[in-house]
Structure formats: structure tokens, C-alpha cells
Write an enzyme that holds these catalytic residues in place. Structure first.
Site, PDB file in Angstrom:
ATOM      1  N   HIS A  81      38.606  21.437 -54.330  1.00 23.80           N
ATOM      2  CA  HIS A  81      38.710  22.001 -55.619  1.00 23.80           C
ATOM      3  C   HIS A  81      39.649  21.233 -56.366  1.00 23.80           C
ATOM      4  O   HIS A  81      40.101  20.401 -55.863  1.00 23.80           O
ATOM      5  CB  HIS A  81      39.099  23.463 -55.659  1.00 23.80           C
ATOM      6  CG  HIS A  81      40.495  23.741 -54.673  1.00 23.80           C
ATOM      7  ND1 HIS A  81      40.530  24.208 -53.528  1.00 23.80           N
ATOM      8  CD2 HIS A  81      41.518  23.357 -55.137  1.00 23.80           C
ATOM      9  CE1 HIS A  81      41.671  24.207 -53.141  1.00 23.80           C
ATOM     10  NE2 HIS A  81      42.324  23.416 -53.872  1.00 23.80           N
TER      11      HIS A  81
HETATM   12  C1  T46 Z   1      45.388  23.930 -53.064  1.00 22.39           C
HETATM   13  C2  T46 Z   1      45.339  23.630 -51.483  1.00 22.39           C
HETATM   14  C3  T46 Z   1      46.274  22.508 -51.419  1.00 22.39           C
HETATM   15  C4  T46 Z   1      45.795  33.602 -52.639  1.00 22.39           C
HETATM   16  O1  T46 Z   1      45.195  35.103 -52.840  1.00 22.39           O
HETATM   17  N1  T46 Z   1      46.822  33.429 -53.113  1.00 22.39           N
HETATM   18  C5  T46 Z   1      47.510  32.018 -52.989  1.00 22.39           C
HETATM   19  O2  T46 Z   1      48.581  31.974 -53.590  1.00 22.39           O
HETATM   20  C6  T46 Z   1      46.647  31.083 -52.392  1.00 22.39           C
HETATM   21  C7  T46 Z   1      47.088  29.509 -52.400  1.00 22.39           C
HETATM   22  C8  T46 Z   1      45.341  31.678 -51.958  1.00 22.39           C
HETATM   23  N2  T46 Z   1      44.982  32.729 -51.991  1.00 22.39           N
HETATM   24  C9  T46 Z   1      43.685  33.132 -51.793  1.00 22.39           C
HETATM   25  C10 T46 Z   1      42.488  32.646 -52.271  1.00 22.39           C
HETATM   26  C11 T46 Z   1      41.433  32.561 -51.328  1.00 22.39           C
HETATM   27  O3  T46 Z   1      40.528  33.916 -51.034  1.00 22.39           O
HETATM   28  O4  T46 Z   1      43.574  32.655 -50.171  1.00 22.39           O
HETATM   29  C12 T46 Z   1      42.150  32.392 -50.031  1.00 22.39           C
HETATM   30  C13 T46 Z   1      42.139  30.967 -49.316  1.00 22.39           C
HETATM   31  O5  T46 Z   1      42.347  29.891 -50.482  1.00 22.39           O
HETATM   32  P1  T46 Z   1      41.539  28.550 -50.716  1.00 22.39           P
HETATM   33  O6  T46 Z   1      40.317  28.592 -49.922  1.00 22.39           O
HETATM   34  O7  T46 Z   1      41.608  28.030 -51.992  1.00 22.39           O
HETATM   35  O8  T46 Z   1      42.501  27.522 -49.496  1.00 22.39           O
HETATM   36  P2  T46 Z   1      42.507  26.086 -49.579  1.00 22.39           P
HETATM   37  O9  T46 Z   1      43.591  25.689 -48.204  1.00 22.39           O
HETATM   38  O10 T46 Z   1      41.301  25.388 -49.455  1.00 22.39           O
HETATM   39  O11 T46 Z   1      43.641  25.738 -50.812  1.00 22.39           O
HETATM   40  C14 T46 Z   1      44.789  25.820 -50.855  1.00 22.39           C
HETATM   41  C15 T46 Z   1      45.105  26.415 -52.159  1.00 22.39           C
HETATM   42  O12 T46 Z   1      44.432  27.663 -52.649  1.00 22.39           O
HETATM   43  C16 T46 Z   1      44.949  25.314 -53.424  1.00 22.39           C
HETATM   44  O13 T46 Z   1      45.472  25.950 -54.613  1.00 22.39           O
HETATM   45  O14 T46 Z   1      45.716  23.305 -53.988  1.00 22.39           O
HETATM   46  O15 T46 Z   1      45.714  24.685 -50.781  1.00 22.39           O
END
Ligand code: T46
Length: 140
Positions: free
Chosen positions: A48
Site C-alpha cells: 500500500h
Molecule cells: C504501514 C506498514 C509499515 C489498525 O487498526 N491500527 C493501526 O494503527 C494499524 C497500523 C493497523 N490497523 C489495522 C488495519 C488492518 O485491519 O490492523 C490491520 C493490519 O494492518 P495492515 O494490513 O495495514 O498491516 P501492514 O503490516 O501491511 O502495514 C502496516 C501499517 O498498516 C501501514 O500503515 O505503512 O505497516
């Protein structure tokens, strides 16, 4: 994006302490800290870009590769020491690959969590790059 070497105090016999401060070491204020852990080696996360968010990524333990894409060019940065950080600004597509078991990714972010700030579709990201979305945003 830019690599940041965080201040490192200490010695081999007693260990080290690193730190950073919002106003002094980063170009943005920190509103949120999160961390990602217990990820099996070989896993890819991310996929993303952010519309507005700036973040400092660092890996206090282990080794994580960050793949960055500004729509024109890709770069890879390996976070493999606790005092090495990477600032990922808005408009950068990023993936993170866990290269060692039990690696921990810590992130200091400029804003609260907001799903509407995410662009999770690569074609949409490229469309926005082509229409100069981030340049236009920074003018507002
Ligand atoms: C990024 C990279 C480096 C929340 O509810 N609160 C939060 O503060 C975060 C970060 C995530 N979430 C939820 C959103 C999704 O339902 O946690 C779940 C997993 O998030 P995501 O699939 O976006 O995780 P990554 O590891 O792909 O990405 C994360 C961050 O979301 C993103 O902003 O830049 O780490």
C-alpha cells in the site's frame, strides 16, 4: 524516503540505547506508535501507499527488507540494526519482507490510524502518481 541513523549511546559491555524525538530528529510530529511482531520469516506485508501519512520505520530486533516504489523507480532498504531507521513519506508504495524469524518492526507515525489514508490498489496508486496527486496535495 530517507535513512536515519538514530542516536546510539552505550558500549559493548553494558549495551546500547537509541532514541529519537519528534521535533528534533524527525520532520513530523508523532501521533501514533505501532509494532508488528511474531511474523514468520519469508512473510510479505504492506502492499500500500499512504495519501498523507509520514512514518519512521525501524527494526529493534532481526532483519526486515523494505521495498519502496514511487511509481517510477523501486528501491530496497534492509533494516538490520536497531539504530537504523527509514522515513517513508506519503505517496510511496511499500512492502516489508521479514527476513529473519522474530524480527520486530516498529513504526512512529505522523497521524492516527485512518483506513481512508491507505491506497491498497496498485493500479490506483499508479493512476494517482500519473495525475501528480502528491504534488498537487503538497500545494494545498
Ligand atoms: C504501514 C506498514 C509499515 C489498525 O487498526 N491500527 C493501526 O494503527 C494499524 C497500523 C493497523 N490497523 C489495522 C488495519 C488492518 O485491519 O490492523 C490491520 C493490519 O494492518 P495492515 O494490513 O495495514 O498491516 P501492514 O503490516 O501491511 O502495514 C502496516 C501499517 O498498516 C501501514 O500503515 O505503512 O505497516
Amino acid at each position: 524516503m530517507s535513512i536515519v541513523y538514530l542516536k546510539r549511546l552505550g558500549c559493548e559491555t553494558k549495551g546500547f540505547l537509541s532514541f529519537f524525538e519528534s521535533g528534533n530528529d524527525l520532520g513530523f510530529n508523532i501521533k501514533r506508535v505501532y509494532y508488528i511482531y511474531q511474523v514468520p520469516a519469508g512473510t510479505k506485508r504492506g502492499g500500500h501507499a499512504h495519501r498523507k501519512l509520514s512514518q519512521l520505520l525501524f527494526c529493534p530486533y532481526g532483519q526486515i527488507k523494505i521495498i519502496l516504489d514511487n511509481g517510477f523507480q523501486k528501491d530496497e532498504i534492509v533494516l538490520d540494526e536497531p539504530s537504523k531507521g527509514l522515513v517513508v513519506s506519503k505517496g510511496i508504495w511499500h512492502d516489508m519482507i521479514w527476513e529473519k524469524t522474530d524480527s520486530v518492526l516498529c513504526v512512529a507515525a505522523s497521524d492516527y490510524y485512518d483506513e481512508s489514508d491507505y491506497i491498497r490498489d496498485y493500479d490506483e496508486f499508479i493512476r494517482l502518481v500519473k495525475e501528480d496527486y502528491w504534488h498537487e496535495c503538497s500545494k494545498k
